[in-house]
Design a protein around this motif. Sequence first.
Motif, mmCIF file in Angstrom:
data_model
loop_
_atom_site.group_PDB
_atom_site.id
_atom_site.type_symbol
_atom_site.label_atom_id
_atom_site.label_comp_id
_atom_site.label_asym_id
_atom_site.label_seq_id
_atom_site.Cartn_x
_atom_site.Cartn_y
_atom_site.Cartn_z
ATOM 1 N N GLN A 222 1.045 57.268 20.576
ATOM 2 C CA GLN A 222 -0.080 56.458 20.129
ATOM 3 C C GLN A 222 0.304 54.992 20.058
ATOM 4 N N GLY A 223 -0.718 54.142 20.023
ATOM 5 C CA GLY A 223 -0.488 52.724 19.806
ATOM 6 C C GLY A 223 -0.481 52.447 18.317
ATOM 7 N N ASN A 224 -1.258 51.472 17.890
ATOM 8 C CA ASN A 224 -1.338 51.168 16.465
ATOM 9 C C ASN A 224 -2.385 52.011 15.745
ATOM 10 N N VAL A 225 -2.967 52.982 16.435
ATOM 11 C CA VAL A 225 -3.889 53.906 15.794
ATOM 12 C C VAL A 225 -3.094 54.807 14.863
ATOM 13 N N TRP A 226 -3.521 54.913 13.621
ATOM 14 C CA TRP A 226 -2.803 55.720 12.637
ATOM 15 C C TRP A 226 -1.338 55.285 12.523
ATOM 16 N N ASN A 227 -1.088 53.996 12.754
ATOM 17 C CA ASN A 227 0.258 53.436 12.620
ATOM 18 C C ASN A 227 1.269 54.080 13.551
ATOM 19 N N GLY A 228 0.856 54.515 14.709
ATOM 20 C CA GLY A 228 1.784 55.122 15.658
ATOM 21 C C GLY A 228 1.848 56.621 15.469
ATOM 22 N N GLY A 229 2.811 57.248 16.108
ATOM 23 C CA GLY A 229 2.948 58.688 15.973
ATOM 24 C C GLY A 229 2.577 59.429 17.231
ATOM 25 N N TYR A 230 2.186 60.701 17.062
ATOM 26 C CA TYR A 230 1.975 61.591 18.205
ATOM 27 C C TYR A 230 0.635 62.297 18.079
ATOM 28 N N GLU A 231 -0.085 62.333 19.186
ATOM 29 C CA GLU A 231 -1.357 63.056 19.275
ATOM 30 C C GLU A 231 -1.258 64.038 20.442
ATOM 31 N N TYR A 232 -1.442 65.322 20.165
ATOM 32 C CA TYR A 232 -1.199 66.359 21.166
ATOM 33 C C TYR A 232 -2.070 66.214 22.409
ATOM 34 N N THR A 233 -3.289 65.721 22.256
ATOM 35 C CA THR A 233 -4.208 65.661 23.396
ATOM 36 C C THR A 233 -3.880 64.537 24.377
ATOM 37 N N ILE A 234 -2.982 63.647 24.021
ATOM 38 C CA ILE A 234 -2.563 62.571 24.923
ATOM 39 C C ILE A 234 -1.430 63.092 25.808
ATOM 40 N N ALA A 235 -1.633 63.060 27.108
ATOM 41 C CA ALA A 235 -0.659 63.649 28.035
ATOM 42 C C ALA A 235 0.317 62.617 28.582
ATOM 43 N N SER A 236 0.781 61.731 27.719
ATOM 44 C CA SER A 236 1.796 60.747 28.106
ATOM 45 C C SER A 236 2.621 60.410 26.874
ATOM 46 N N GLU B 41 17.796 57.495 41.957
ATOM 47 C CA GLU B 41 16.844 56.464 41.567
ATOM 48 C C GLU B 41 17.542 55.382 40.753
ATOM 49 N N GLN B 42 16.943 54.187 40.746
ATOM 50 C CA GLN B 42 17.392 53.135 39.832
ATOM 51 C C GLN B 42 16.880 53.488 38.443
ATOM 52 N N THR B 43 17.773 53.759 37.500
ATOM 53 C CA THR B 43 17.360 54.267 36.190
ATOM 54 C C THR B 43 17.734 53.292 35.074
ATOM 55 N N HIS B 44 16.978 53.362 33.993
ATOM 56 C CA HIS B 44 17.183 52.494 32.843
ATOM 57 C C HIS B 44 16.948 53.292 31.561
ATOM 58 N N LEU B 45 17.547 52.814 30.484
ATOM 59 C CA LEU B 45 17.265 53.336 29.151
ATOM 60 C C LEU B 45 16.837 52.145 28.311
ATOM 61 N N LEU B 46 15.584 52.145 27.878
ATOM 62 C CA LEU B 46 14.989 51.002 27.207
ATOM 63 C C LEU B 46 14.911 51.249 25.702
ATOM 64 N N PHE B 47 15.358 50.270 24.910
ATOM 65 C CA PHE B 47 15.244 50.316 23.455
ATOM 66 C C PHE B 47 14.215 49.270 23.038
ATOM 67 N N ASP B 48 13.138 49.725 22.430
ATOM 68 C CA ASP B 48 12.067 48.823 22.007
ATOM 69 C C ASP B 48 12.101 48.716 20.481
ATOM 70 N N PHE B 49 12.454 47.531 19.965
ATOM 71 C CA PHE B 49 12.572 47.330 18.529
ATOM 72 C C PHE B 49 11.250 46.937 17.884
ATOM 73 N N THR B 50 10.189 46.797 18.677
ATOM 74 C CA THR B 50 8.880 46.447 18.127
ATOM 75 C C THR B 50 7.810 47.440 18.569
ATOM 76 N N ALA B 51 8.199 48.662 18.846
ATOM 77 C CA ALA B 51 7.225 49.689 19.244
ATOM 78 C C ALA B 51 6.343 50.047 18.044
ATOM 79 N N PRO B 52 5.126 50.567 18.281
ATOM 80 C CA PRO B 52 4.280 51.003 17.156
ATOM 81 C C PRO B 52 5.011 52.015 16.282
ATOM 82 N N VAL B 53 4.908 51.851 14.973
ATOM 83 C CA VAL B 53 5.665 52.677 14.037
ATOM 84 C C VAL B 53 4.745 53.281 12.988
ATOM 85 N N GLU B 54 5.293 54.197 12.189
ATOM 86 C CA GLU B 54 4.501 54.888 11.166
ATOM 87 C C GLU B 54 3.947 53.923 10.129
ATOM 88 N N GLU B 55 4.797 53.090 9.580
ATOM 89 C CA GLU B 55 4.384 52.085 8.605
ATOM 90 C C GLU B 55 4.971 50.749 9.024
#
Length: 202
Positions: free
Chosen positions: A20-34, A130-144
Amino acid sequence: MQFPGVTVPMGLVKLSPDNQGNVWNGGYEYTIASISGFSFLHSFGLSSMSVMPLIGPIETEPGHAKLFPGPSDGPFGGMWTAGYRSRIRKDTETGKPGYYAVDLVDAKTHVALTATARTGWMRFHFPTLEQTHLLFDFTAPVEEKAELVGFTVNKVSPTEIQESLTQRNTYAGEFTVYFVCQFSQAFTTMNAWQTGNYSGAF
């Protein structure tokens, strides 16, 4: 704050995918397939950075969509607006006590999560050609919403990185998450960029 990921009773970490984005402060919604990333803490007042595998080049110019997770309903694949979010194969998504796994379609990566009382483990099986990366996002949507107090990133060797993230919010006070990344082969580059002001809540 609902999540399908892994933890143990009274465990210090709760690893899970986020979509999720900033809806419900982030988290997981089962119906979203990404999925936009995988984070370490999913409790009231606690959050952490997001970890996400991706393939192909990364554009770090300000405002470029590849720097952000992108919308949950696409577009995906090679579209420049897709961001680093990846579709998942729902038939590969497995959640049971102590284990979570899924196949990322756009990142072409198999992800598996598990946890102990004090630690969590993420395993990313990247495509070999493949050209691969591991990305760390310190400002991703969060719970609170939390203030980013600071973080450290140290290259210990060509196959290991040690990091820490310290945050503060109204509910939990100040807390630090420590993590280590170990790679099966040497990585060639390690880069960082900032897309905005990190001070205050995000």
